[in-house]
Design a protein around this motif. Structure first.
Motif, short mmCIF file in Angstrom:
data_model
loop_
_atom_site.label_atom_id
_atom_site.label_comp_id
_atom_site.label_asym_id
_atom_site.label_seq_id
_atom_site.Cartn_x
_atom_site.Cartn_y
_atom_site.Cartn_z
N ALA A 128 2.95 -3.37 5.92
CA ALA A 128 4.17 -4.15 6.11
C ALA A 128 5.35 -3.23 6.35
O ALA A 128 5.32 -2.03 6.05
N GLN A 129 6.42 -3.83 6.89
CA GLN A 129 7.72 -3.16 6.89
C GLN A 129 8.77 -4.19 6.51
O GLN A 129 8.66 -5.37 6.84
N ILE A 130 9.76 -3.71 5.77
CA ILE A 130 10.86 -4.56 5.30
C ILE A 130 12.17 -3.96 5.80
O ILE A 130 12.49 -2.80 5.51
N ASN A 131 12.91 -4.76 6.54
CA ASN A 131 14.26 -4.37 6.97
C ASN A 131 15.23 -4.96 5.96
O ASN A 131 15.45 -6.17 5.93
N PHE A 132 15.79 -4.11 5.11
CA PHE A 132 16.63 -4.60 4.03
C PHE A 132 17.92 -5.24 4.52
O PHE A 132 18.56 -6.00 3.77
N LEU A 180 11.81 0.02 5.25
CA LEU A 180 10.69 0.55 4.48
C LEU A 180 9.39 0.21 5.18
O LEU A 180 9.17 -0.94 5.57
N GLN A 181 8.49 1.19 5.33
CA GLN A 181 7.16 0.95 5.86
C GLN A 181 6.10 1.31 4.83
O GLN A 181 6.29 2.22 4.02
N TRP A 182 4.97 0.61 4.90
CA TRP A 182 3.87 0.80 3.95
C TRP A 182 2.55 0.82 4.72
O TRP A 182 2.24 -0.12 5.46
N PHE A 183 1.81 1.91 4.57
CA PHE A 183 0.47 2.06 5.16
C PHE A 183 -0.53 2.35 4.05
O PHE A 183 -0.16 2.94 3.02
N THR A 184 -1.80 1.97 4.25
CA THR A 184 -2.86 2.33 3.32
C THR A 184 -4.00 2.97 4.08
O THR A 184 -4.19 2.75 5.28
N SER A 185 -4.79 3.75 3.36
CA SER A 185 -5.95 4.41 3.95
C SER A 185 -7.01 3.37 4.31
O SER A 185 -7.17 2.35 3.65
N ALA A 186 -7.74 3.63 5.40
CA ALA A 186 -8.75 2.69 5.89
C ALA A 186 -10.09 2.94 5.22
O ALA A 186 -11.00 3.56 5.78
N ASP A 187 -10.22 2.47 4.00
CA ASP A 187 -11.50 2.54 3.30
C ASP A 187 -11.68 1.29 2.45
O ASP A 187 -10.83 0.39 2.46
N GLY A 200 -3.61 7.86 -1.02
CA GLY A 200 -4.28 6.73 -0.36
C GLY A 200 -3.33 5.76 0.30
O GLY A 200 -3.76 4.71 0.78
N PHE A 201 -2.06 6.09 0.35
CA PHE A 201 -1.06 5.23 0.99
C PHE A 201 0.05 6.11 1.54
O PHE A 201 0.15 7.30 1.22
N LEU A 202 0.90 5.52 2.34
CA LEU A 202 2.08 6.21 2.84
C LEU A 202 3.25 5.23 2.84
O LEU A 202 3.13 4.10 3.32
N ALA A 203 4.36 5.67 2.28
CA ALA A 203 5.62 4.92 2.37
C ALA A 203 6.57 5.73 3.24
O ALA A 203 6.71 6.94 3.05
N ARG A 204 7.20 5.07 4.19
CA ARG A 204 8.18 5.70 5.06
C ARG A 204 9.52 4.97 4.92
O ARG A 204 9.54 3.75 4.73
N TRP A 205 10.59 5.74 5.08
CA TRP A 205 11.93 5.14 5.00
C TRP A 205 12.73 5.56 6.21
O TRP A 205 12.79 6.75 6.57
N PHE A 206 13.35 4.59 6.88
CA PHE A 206 14.23 4.84 8.02
C PHE A 206 15.62 4.34 7.64
O PHE A 206 15.83 3.12 7.53
N ASP A 207 16.54 5.26 7.48
CA ASP A 207 17.91 4.87 7.17
C ASP A 207 18.60 4.31 8.40
O ASP A 207 19.43 3.41 8.31
N ASP A 208 18.24 4.84 9.56
CA ASP A 208 18.84 4.44 10.83
C ASP A 208 17.73 3.89 11.73
O ASP A 208 16.74 4.58 11.99
N VAL A 217 9.70 -3.27 -9.16
CA VAL A 217 8.91 -3.80 -8.04
C VAL A 217 9.70 -3.59 -6.75
O VAL A 217 10.64 -4.34 -6.46
N LEU A 218 9.32 -2.56 -6.00
CA LEU A 218 9.97 -2.33 -4.71
C LEU A 218 9.51 -3.39 -3.71
O LEU A 218 10.32 -3.96 -2.96
#
Length: 292
Positions: free
Chosen positions: A80-84, A99-106, A121-129, A250-251
């Motif tokens: 998922a991604q959430i645009n705050f 905010l972006q959320w990825f999980t490993s493919a297993d 086993g996951f990745l969170a990414r943040w884009f301020d701009d 809870v983010l």
């Protein structure tokens, strides 16, 4: 998932009046105990989400310099991604940024079961701009069989969240209202076959759970508020922060009731200090999911 009413009962009469009076006092007390959150719902239409819009399962924002993430299992699954900027304001949470959320493919969606649990086993990414155009594409070889969720555009609205029974202070759990609610609104059919209802049962099922008739309280997918688990709360164990610590907030919670997936009726969470995330610091983010 739409809230369901208490079982079918004939309207009118003294018994109905008593139930309505107790139900009214229950609503008032729950409103006092609830915390604000942002409700996360999957849109009912098939309209595409814009590249920087809040979405589930597909349509990740990929500006120049941000390729699709890959780990030891290959291309990761986009959760998922959430645009705050699209979300109602929530005290302490970002007011903008993505905010972006990825999980490993297993087969465990990346979750491990040792001392590393929640940190890998996951990745969170943040884009301020998010002003740069999205130029990247999802790889053809993403193994969607291991995606934990469905897909679609997300709608973010104001909501209220109730704590679990065990999260309530002891003096609140001792209030006579809960036993009265149990006696008046509990399932008489269960009582008739010898099952003794406890206030905790009624709280979790009829006040806080999917059987609740109290419209407005968010059970499943949300930003902020109180977490829901099908098994146990991992916070305070291993690499997970304590439940009451800022890093235990809870983010983002995605519940199968709205998002699908997560095994058998499960729920997934990212916990983090939301104020740190607003500043681009993702070091506090921890990942969890469980199912029945």
């Amino acid at each position: 998932m739409s809230p369901k009413p208490f079982g079918k009962r004939k309207k009118g009469g003294a018994a109905h009046a008593v139930r309505e009076e107790v139900r009214g006092r229950l609503r008032q007390r729950l409103a006092e105990l609830a915390a604000p959150c942002v409700r996360v719902d999957l849109a009912s239409d098939d309209a595409a989400s814009p590249p920087t819009g809040s979405c589930l399962g597909e349509g990740a924002y990929l500006p120049h310099g941000q390729p699709w993430p890959i780990d030891e299992n290959g291309p990761m699954c986009f959760v998922a991604q959430i645009n705050f900027a699209e979300a109602p304001k929530l005290v302490g949470f970002p007011e903008r940024g993505l905010l972006q959320w990825f999980t490993s493919a297993d087969d465990t969606y990346g979750l491990t079961f040792d001392e590393s649990r929640g940190t890998v086993g996951f990745l969170a990414r943040w884009f301020d701009d998010v002003s740069a155009p999205s130029v990247g594409e999802e790889p053809d070889d993403v193994d969607t069989d291991w995606s934990p969720v469905g897909d679609g555009r997300l709608i973010l609205t104001e909501g209220l969240s109730l704590p679990a029974w065990k999260e309530l202070p002891e003096d609140v759990r001792a209030e006579p209202l809960w036993q009265e609610v149990t006696d008046v609104l509990g399932d008489k059919g269960l009582a008739a076959v010898g099952y003794e209802l406890e206030p905790e049962d009624v709280w979790e099922d009829l006040a806080r759970g999917y059987e609740s008739p109290l419209v407005g309280f968010v059970v499943g997918s949300k930003i902020g508020g109180f977490a829901r688990f099908t098994q146990t709360d991992p916070r305070g164990d291993g690499a997970y922060p304590a439940r009451n610590a800022p890093r235990g907030s809870v983010l983002l919670q995605l519940d199968s009731g709205e998002s699908g997936g997560w095994g058998d009726g499960g729920v997934g969470q990212l916990f983090a200090d939301p104020s740190a995330v607003a500043g681009g610091d993702l070091s506090s983010v921890r990942y969890n999911w469980d199912c029945g």
